[in-house]
Write a protein that holds these residues in place. Sequence first.
Motif, PDB file in Angstrom:
ATOM      1  N   ALA A  30       0.813  -1.216   0.000  1.00 34.92           N
ATOM      2  CA  ALA A  30       0.000   0.000   0.000  1.00 34.92           C
ATOM      3  C   ALA A  30       0.846   1.265   0.000  1.00 34.92           C
ATOM      4  O   ALA A  30       0.303   2.360   0.135  1.00 34.92           O
ATOM      5  N   ALA A  31       2.167   1.129  -0.146  1.00 35.31           N
ATOM      6  CA  ALA A  31       3.028   2.306  -0.167  1.00 35.31           C
ATOM      7  C   ALA A  31       2.637   3.213  -1.325  1.00 35.31           C
ATOM      8  O   ALA A  31       2.406   2.736  -2.443  1.00 35.31           O
ATOM      9  N   PRO A  32       2.561   4.535  -1.097  1.00 28.07           N
ATOM     10  CA  PRO A  32       2.128   5.435  -2.172  1.00 28.07           C
ATOM     11  C   PRO A  32       3.113   5.533  -3.332  1.00 28.07           C
ATOM     12  O   PRO A  32       2.712   5.824  -4.456  1.00 28.07           O
ATOM     13  N   THR A  33       4.393   5.287  -3.062  1.00 26.97           N
ATOM     14  CA  THR A  33       5.416   5.360  -4.120  1.00 26.97           C
ATOM     15  C   THR A  33       6.395   4.206  -3.957  1.00 26.97           C
ATOM     16  O   THR A  33       6.479   3.579  -2.886  1.00 26.97           O
ATOM     17  N   GLY A  34       7.166   3.963  -5.006  1.00 25.71           N
ATOM     18  CA  GLY A  34       8.198   2.945  -4.916  1.00 25.71           C
ATOM     19  C   GLY A  34       9.256   3.305  -3.885  1.00 25.71           C
ATOM     20  O   GLY A  34       9.783   2.428  -3.184  1.00 25.71           O
ATOM     21  N   ARG A  35       9.573   4.593  -3.758  1.00 28.08           N
ATOM     22  CA  ARG A  35      10.564   5.018  -2.764  1.00 28.08           C
ATOM     23  C   ARG A  35      10.074   4.731  -1.354  1.00 28.08           C
ATOM     24  O   ARG A  35      10.839   4.300  -0.502  1.00 28.08           O
ATOM     25  N   ARG A  36       8.784   4.974  -1.117  1.00 26.20           N
ATOM     26  CA  ARG A  36       8.231   4.688   0.208  1.00 26.20           C
ATOM     27  C   ARG A  36       8.244   3.183   0.494  1.00 26.20           C
ATOM     28  O   ARG A  36       8.461   2.758   1.629  1.00 26.20           O
ATOM     29  N   ALA A  96      15.242  -3.543   1.845  1.00 21.98           N
ATOM     30  CA  ALA A  96      14.642  -2.435   1.101  1.00 21.98           C
ATOM     31  C   ALA A  96      14.180  -2.868  -0.297  1.00 21.98           C
ATOM     32  O   ALA A  96      13.036  -2.589  -0.688  1.00 21.98           O
ATOM     33  N   PRO A  97      15.012  -3.564  -1.085  1.00 22.01           N
ATOM     34  CA  PRO A  97      14.526  -4.020  -2.402  1.00 22.01           C
ATOM     35  C   PRO A  97      13.350  -4.983  -2.295  1.00 22.01           C
ATOM     36  O   PRO A  97      12.490  -5.020  -3.186  1.00 22.01           O
ATOM     37  N   TRP A  98      13.311  -5.766  -1.216  1.00 18.24           N
ATOM     38  CA  TRP A  98      12.191  -6.694  -1.045  1.00 18.24           C
ATOM     39  C   TRP A  98      10.886  -5.919  -0.871  1.00 18.24           C
ATOM     40  O   TRP A  98       9.847  -6.296  -1.416  1.00 18.24           O
ATOM     41  N   GLY A  99      10.930  -4.821  -0.098  1.00 18.33           N
ATOM     42  CA  GLY A  99       9.749  -3.994   0.047  1.00 18.33           C
ATOM     43  C   GLY A  99       9.293  -3.422  -1.282  1.00 18.33           C
ATOM     44  O   GLY A  99       8.089  -3.362  -1.576  1.00 18.33           O
ATOM     45  N   TRP A 100      10.256  -3.021  -2.115  1.00 16.47           N
ATOM     46  CA  TRP A 100       9.908  -2.510  -3.446  1.00 16.47           C
ATOM     47  C   TRP A 100       9.266  -3.602  -4.294  1.00 16.47           C
ATOM     48  O   TRP A 100       8.296  -3.345  -5.027  1.00 16.47           O
ATOM     49  N   LEU A 101       9.787  -4.814  -4.213  1.00 18.05           N
ATOM     50  CA  LEU A 101       9.214  -5.927  -4.975  1.00 18.05           C
ATOM     51  C   LEU A 101       7.773  -6.211  -4.550  1.00 18.05           C
ATOM     52  O   LEU A 101       6.920  -6.531  -5.386  1.00 18.05           O
ATOM     53  N   VAL A 102       7.502  -6.101  -3.249  1.00 19.01           N
ATOM     54  CA  VAL A 102       6.135  -6.333  -2.763  1.00 19.01           C
ATOM     55  C   VAL A 102       5.175  -5.346  -3.429  1.00 19.01           C
ATOM     56  O   VAL A 102       4.107  -5.727  -3.928  1.00 19.01           O
ATOM     57  N   ARG A 128       5.685  -3.674  -6.209  1.00 18.32           N
ATOM     58  CA  ARG A 128       5.709  -3.869  -7.662  1.00 18.32           C
ATOM     59  C   ARG A 128       4.773  -4.991  -8.092  1.00 18.32           C
ATOM     60  O   ARG A 128       4.107  -4.897  -9.132  1.00 18.32           O
ATOM     61  N   LEU A 129       4.701  -6.057  -7.302  1.00 16.08           N
ATOM     62  CA  LEU A 129       3.935  -7.236  -7.711  1.00 16.08           C
ATOM     63  C   LEU A 129       2.536  -7.283  -7.103  1.00 16.08           C
ATOM     64  O   LEU A 129       1.626  -7.879  -7.693  1.00 16.08           O
ATOM     65  N   LEU A 130       2.360  -6.695  -5.911  1.00 13.49           N
ATOM     66  CA  LEU A 130       1.071  -6.799  -5.233  1.00 13.49           C
ATOM     67  C   LEU A 130       0.349  -5.470  -5.097  1.00 13.49           C
ATOM     68  O   LEU A 130      -0.793  -5.427  -4.625  1.00 13.49           O
ATOM     69  N   GLY A 131       0.999  -4.370  -5.479  1.00 15.19           N
ATOM     70  CA  GLY A 131       0.355  -3.069  -5.350  1.00 15.19           C
ATOM     71  C   GLY A 131      -0.748  -2.863  -6.371  1.00 15.19           C
ATOM     72  O   GLY A 131      -0.776  -3.495  -7.434  1.00 15.19           O
TER      73      GLY A 131
END
Length: 524
Positions: free
Chosen positions: A51-57, A97-103, A105-108
Motif C-alpha cells: 500500500a506504499a504510495p510510491t516505490g521510494r516509500r 529495502a529491495p524486497w519492500g519494493w518488490l512487494v 511492484r507485484l502486489l500493489g
Amino acid sequence: MQTFGRWLTSPWRRALLAALAGGLPMFTFPAPSLWWFAYVALVPWILLARAAPTGRRALVDGWCGGLGFMLAVHHWLLPSLHVFTVVLAALLGLLWAPWGWLVRRLLGGTLTPGRTAAALVVLPSGWLAVELMRSWQGLGGPWGMLGAGQWQVAPALRLASVGGVWLLSFLVVAVDVAVAVLVVGRAARVVAVAGLLATSAAASAAWVWAPRPEVDGHVRVAVVQPGTVGGTDSGQRRFDREEELTRRLVGLRPDLVVWGESSVGFDLRERPDLARRLAALSRATGADVLVNVDARRSDRPGIYKSSVLVGPDGPTGDRYDKMRLVPFGEYVPLRSVLGWATSVGKAAGEDRGRGREQVVMDVGHGLRVGPLICFETAFPDMSRHLAHDGAGLLLAQSSTSTFQHSWAPEQHASLAALRAAETGRPMVHATLTGVSAVYGPDGRRVGPWLGTGASTARVYDVPTAHGTTPYVRLGDWPVHAALLVLAALAATEGARALRPRRSAPAPSAPPARTVHGSPARPGH
C-alpha cells in the motif's frame, strides 16, 4: 479505516509500524516457539509495503521492516552491544529495502492472476536472496533464518533434508504471500488458493519421496554441563567442576564424553598437569574426552578456540580450530574503523585466531565425529560438509553464558535439530551453562534438554544412521533456483524498460469545410 489511513501519512508513524510488523516473526523462534505463527507473521509487513504510495516509500517500508526483524531476533544482544545493536540492525535492515519494493511492484494496486502467480515465486526468492547476503559471516551470519522457526515440526524437518533451511524459508514466505492476497485480493484469490494447494502438494510429495535416514545402531554420548561458575579463578574452578561431573560417568560406559565451549581456559601444552588429569578421566570412563580449549597458543601467536580430543594417553593430536568467529564477540570487523565498539559494549578486545579447515575425528568404536564450535552451528554448509566428509555424528560445543537469562540459549539449541535433519546425522549440542540438547538423524529430540539451571553430566543413547540426504548431495539448490528467478525478473524488467515505445499515429487532417455542398477553397 480512514483515520488509520491518515495516521499512516506521517512518515515516522509509518516507519514505526513497519518496524513493528517486521519484528513479528520473532515469536516463531524459541523461547515462544510459536511455529505456526510464521505462516501469517509477514502478512502485516506485506500489506503495508503493497500500500506504499510510491516505490521510494516501499523501499523505506522494506528497510524499516528489516530493521525491526533484525532487532527483534537479536534483541538479546542489547545488554552486550547496547546502542550498537540498533546501528547494526539498521545497517542490515537495508538488505530488505529491495524486497519492500518488490512487494509493491507485484502486489500493489489492483491484483491480477498473473502478478499474483509471479509474486508467489518472486517474493520468496527475494527473501532467500536477503538471507543469503546476511548469511555472510562479516554481516553477522545466518542466525534467525525464517525457516529455522520450524525446527520442531516433523514435516518441516523432512523438507529440510531435501533443501535445507532455505527450502523452509521459501515455503513460509510463499504461504505468507498467499495469505496476504486472500486478505486484499478478489480476482486473484483463486491463484492464492492454488498456490497454497501447490505448496501443500510439494510438501506432501517431499514427505513421501525423500529418503529417510536408516538407523543402524546407537552410540552413548555423555554431555558434561558444569553450569555457571563465578569467582576470580573461574577457569580453574570450572575445570575442577567438569572433572568432578565426568567422574560420575564411571561405570556408565559412554563411548564419548563432550565438554562445552571454553571448557578449558589453558593451553594444554603449557599445563601438562591438566592434560594428565584429562587422560585419567578418559581411562576411568573408558571413552575419549572432547574438550574445548580457549587460550593463547604456545605454538602460534594469538588466542584460539579449539576442539581437542583427549584419550587415555593424553591429547590424541586431533584438533579443530574455530573457523567462523562471532562478529564483535570474537573479533571486530574493520577494527581500525569500528574499534570504538569495545568502549560501548562487550566487544572483543583482541581478535581470536581463525582456523583453516574443518576436521573429522576418529573417536574409536567405529565412530567418526565432526566438531563445530558455537556460532558455527548456524551455518548449514559447515555441517553438510562434515557429513559429506564422512562424519557419523555432529558435535557442537557452545557457551551462551553471556546471554544466560535471554532467549539465546533456547534459540541456539534449536539450530542443532535443523542441522541433524539436513544431514541425516545425529547432533549433540553441549554447552557450559545450558541449553544442551541431543537430536537424532531425523532432527527429533533425543532425551530432555539440560536447561540453564542444570549442573550435571548425562549420558544419551544417540541413534546413528547411514545414507545421504538430498541436501547433502545437492547443496543449497533452493538458493540457486531463487537467484535464477530474480535474474529472470531482472531480464524481463530490463527488456521492458529498453523496449522502444510505439510511435503515436500522426493526427489526421481535419475534414474540409463545405460551402453550399462544395469543398471550401482557401480564402473563402
